[in-house]
Design an enzyme around this catalytic site. Structure first.
Site, PDB file in Angstrom:
ATOM      1  N   ASN A  35       0.858  -1.330   0.031  1.00  0.00           N
ATOM      2  CA  ASN A  35       0.137   0.111   0.050  1.00  0.00           C
ATOM      3  C   ASN A  35       0.914   1.154  -0.123  1.00  0.00           C
ATOM      4  OD1 ASN A  35      -1.954   2.030   0.399  1.00  0.00           O
ATOM      5  ND2 ASN A  35      -2.356   1.465   2.564  1.00  0.00           N
ATOM      6  N   TRP A  36       1.177   1.753  -1.251  1.00  0.00           N
ATOM      7  CA  TRP A  36       2.101   3.109  -1.314  1.00  0.00           C
ATOM      8  C   TRP A  36       1.526   4.358  -0.826  1.00  0.00           C
ATOM      9  CZ3 TRP A  36       3.825   2.799  -7.060  1.00  0.00           C
ATOM     10  CH2 TRP A  36       4.867   1.968  -7.078  1.00  0.00           C
ATOM     11  N   LYS A  37       0.072   4.115  -0.161  1.00  0.00           N
ATOM     12  CA  LYS A  37      -0.736   5.540   0.133  1.00  0.00           C
ATOM     13  C   LYS A  37      -0.325   6.689  -0.662  1.00  0.00           C
ATOM     14  CE  LYS A  37      -0.283   3.553   4.910  1.00  0.00           C
ATOM     15  NZ  LYS A  37      -0.077   3.608   6.076  1.00  0.00           N
ATOM     16  N   HIS A  39      -9.761   1.765   4.879  1.00  0.00           N
ATOM     17  CA  HIS A  39      -8.289   1.694   5.548  1.00  0.00           C
ATOM     18  C   HIS A  39      -8.637   2.658   6.751  1.00  0.00           C
ATOM     19  CE1 HIS A  39      -4.325   3.041   6.524  1.00  0.00           C
ATOM     20  NE2 HIS A  39      -4.089   1.781   5.922  1.00  0.00           N
ATOM     21  N   GLU A  47      -5.731  -4.595  10.524  1.00  0.00           N
ATOM     22  CA  GLU A  47      -4.593  -3.810  10.977  1.00  0.00           C
ATOM     23  C   GLU A  47      -4.776  -2.971  12.523  1.00  0.00           C
ATOM     24  OE1 GLU A  47      -2.650  -2.389   7.224  1.00  0.00           O
ATOM     25  OE2 GLU A  47      -4.285  -1.101   7.308  1.00  0.00           O
ATOM     26  N   GLY A  70       2.018   2.923  10.838  1.00  0.00           N
ATOM     27  CA  GLY A  70       2.926   4.124  11.002  1.00  0.00           C
ATOM     28  C   GLY A  70       4.282   3.788  10.490  1.00  0.00           C
ATOM     29  N   SER A  86       3.151  -1.545  10.627  1.00  0.00           N
ATOM     30  CA  SER A  86       4.469  -1.569  10.723  1.00  0.00           C
ATOM     31  C   SER A  86       5.381  -2.869  10.414  1.00  0.00           C
ATOM     32  CB  SER A  86       4.682  -1.108  12.190  1.00  0.00           C
ATOM     33  OG  SER A  86       4.367   0.408  12.434  1.00  0.00           O
ATOM     34  N   GLY A 103       2.809  -0.933   4.389  1.00  0.00           N
ATOM     35  CA  GLY A 103       2.770   0.523   4.064  1.00  0.00           C
ATOM     36  C   GLY A 103       3.998   1.163   3.971  1.00  0.00           C
TER      37      GLY A 103
HETATM   38  P1  PGA Z   1       2.492   0.614   7.743  1.00  0.00           P
HETATM   39  O1  PGA Z   1       1.085   1.079   7.087  1.00  0.00           O
HETATM   40  O2  PGA Z   1       3.318  -0.507   7.174  1.00  0.00           O
HETATM   41  O3  PGA Z   1       3.263   2.246   7.231  1.00  0.00           O
HETATM   42  O4  PGA Z   1       2.275   0.822   9.140  1.00  0.00           O
HETATM   43  C1  PGA Z   1       0.160  -0.139   6.877  1.00  0.00           C
HETATM   44  C2  PGA Z   1      -1.004   0.119   6.377  1.00  0.00           C
HETATM   45  O5  PGA Z   1      -1.579   1.472   6.647  1.00  0.00           O
HETATM   46  O6  PGA Z   1      -1.589  -0.446   5.525  1.00  0.00           O
END
Ligand code: PGA
Length: 240
Positions: free
Chosen positions: A9-11, A91, A159, A165, A201, A222
């Protein structure tokens, strides 16, 4: 070890098409078995044209209507037309920052299901609490969000918000228990087995703690999905 599903998930990253291209090419080169990249909307057409047997593309969000006066929104039909395989729905960043309600999330799940796109529903408690309390929260989300019928290609991502984060505390034992409870609930309520991922994380250093559990079907990654050395390390650990 059972084979694991990896969703990156590149956000809202990377900041430019050039950087996105470099990252995409790196991942495509290193992918060993099907993995999914969820880039921002603007890169969907470009990358889905380069999907192959080892690489699928997902969107990070969708709107529930087919078309019409919904400024800024994108429909499930449009995603399908763009060659998108799946779509993240609900999400926690959308639930918290954009105030998405369970009613809206359910409609989005219905929309992607109707168009044959694999939904990846995200659930998770906000604060760190006991398994008992966390499950009560997650169960409530499932009761409100899930449509009457679940498609065979549906995934759920557990999640815990307190782990999201990139550098937050993680708890593999806690997560495995909640994922087991999600699976039991789906079996009982829908008579189905579906894949349940863990997200929050995940990185090269902590993934081994999660890999020892067969209950966990894969990962939604993420922050680490933007760093080449982390991605290749995660891919290697999953495939060993
Ligand atoms: P993260 O995000 O790996 O940066 O904690 C995961 C997500 O929000 O899907």
């Amino acid at each position: 070890m059972k084979s694991k599903i990896l969703v990156l998930n590149w956000k809202m990253n990377p900041a430019s098409e050039k950087e996105a291209e470099t990252l995409f090419s790196f991942i495509k080169k290193h992918a060993k078995r099907p993995l999914v990249i969820a880039p921002p909307f603007v890169y969907l057409y470009k990358f889905s044209a380069r999907r192959d047997s080892k690489l699928k593309i997902a969107a990070q969000d969708v709107f529930y209507a087919d078309k019409g006066a919904f400024t800024g929104e994108v429909s499930a039909g449009m995603l399908k037309d763009a060659g998108v395989w799946g779509c993240i729905v609900g999400h926690s960043e959308r639930r918290v920052i954009l105030k998405e309600s369970d009613i809206l999330i359910k409609k989005k799940l219905q929309a992607v299901t109707k168009d044959g796109i694999a939904p990846i529903l995200c659930v998770g408690e906000r604060e760190k609490e006991s398994v008992y309390k966390a499950w009560a929260y997650v169960r409530g989300q499932l009761e409100k969000d899930l449509p009457e019928k679940l498609p065979g290609n549906m995934l759920i991502a557990y999640e815990p918000v307190w782990s999201i984060g990139g550098d937050k505390e993680t708890d593999a034992n806690h997560s495995e228990k909640i994922i087991g409870l999600i699976k039991k609930y789906i079996k009982k309520e829908f008579g189905k087995k579906i894949g349940v991922l863990y997200g929050g994380s995940i990185n090269c250093g902590n993934i081994a703690q999660f890999l020892k559990f067969d209950t966990i079907d894969g990962f939604l990654v993420g922050s680490a999905s933007l760093r080449k050395e982390e991605i290749s390390c995660i891919i290697n650990k999953i495939n060993n």
